[in-house]
Design a protein around this motif. Structure first.
Motif: not given
Length: 108
Positions: A22-26, A34-40, A66-73
Motif C-alpha cells: 500500500l505505502d512505503g517500500k520494502s 529486490s525493492i517492492v514498491s507501492p501498488h506492486q 513514510s510508513i510501510f503498509r501492506c496487505i497479506l492475503v
C-alpha cells in the motif's frame, strides 16, 4: 511497519498467497531481494515458510518519512482447476462460457 522493525509471520505449508504493498517500500519480502514498491504484488509460494518483511526508509516530497503498509492475503490451496476470462474465475472453460450469459441475464 516502521523502518526499524522487521515483520515475521509463519505461513503454513500448502498455503498460497501474496503481499500487496500500500505505502512505503520494502527491501525484501520472503526470498525476494529486490525493492517492492507501492501498488506492486509479491507472490508467495506454497512451501510453508517464515515470511519476513523489512521496510526501507523512504522520504516523500514533503520530507516526511513514510510508513510501510501492506496487505497479506494467504490461504490453503483448493487443488482444483482454474479457468479465468474477463471478471470471471471458474473451474472449467464451459462454466466460464455460461457465466457471461448468466451475468447478462441477471442470474447472479
Amino acid at each position: 511497519i516502521s523502518s526499524d522493525k522487521e515483520l515475521i509471520i509463519d505461513i503454513p505449508e500448502d498455503y498460497n498467497g501474496f503481499v500487496y504493498i500500500l505505502d512505503g517500500k520494502s527491501g525484501y519480502i520472503g526470498e525476494f531481494n529486490s525493492i517492492v514498491s507501492p501498488h506492486q504484488i509479491a507472490l508467495l509460494d506454497s512451501t510453508g515458510d517464515t515470511l519476513k518483511i523489512k521496510p526501507l526508509v523512504s522520504v516523500d516530497d514533503n520530507n516526511k518519512t513514510s510508513i510501510f503498509r501492506c496487505i497479506l492475503v494467504a490461504g490453503e490451496g483448493i487443488d482444483e482447476p482454474i479457468s479465468q476470462s474477463g471478471p470471471f474465475v471458474m473451474n472449467t472453460q464451459k462454466e466460464i462460457e455460461q457465466a457471461f450469459p448468466d451475468y447478462r441475464n441477471g442470474l447472479f
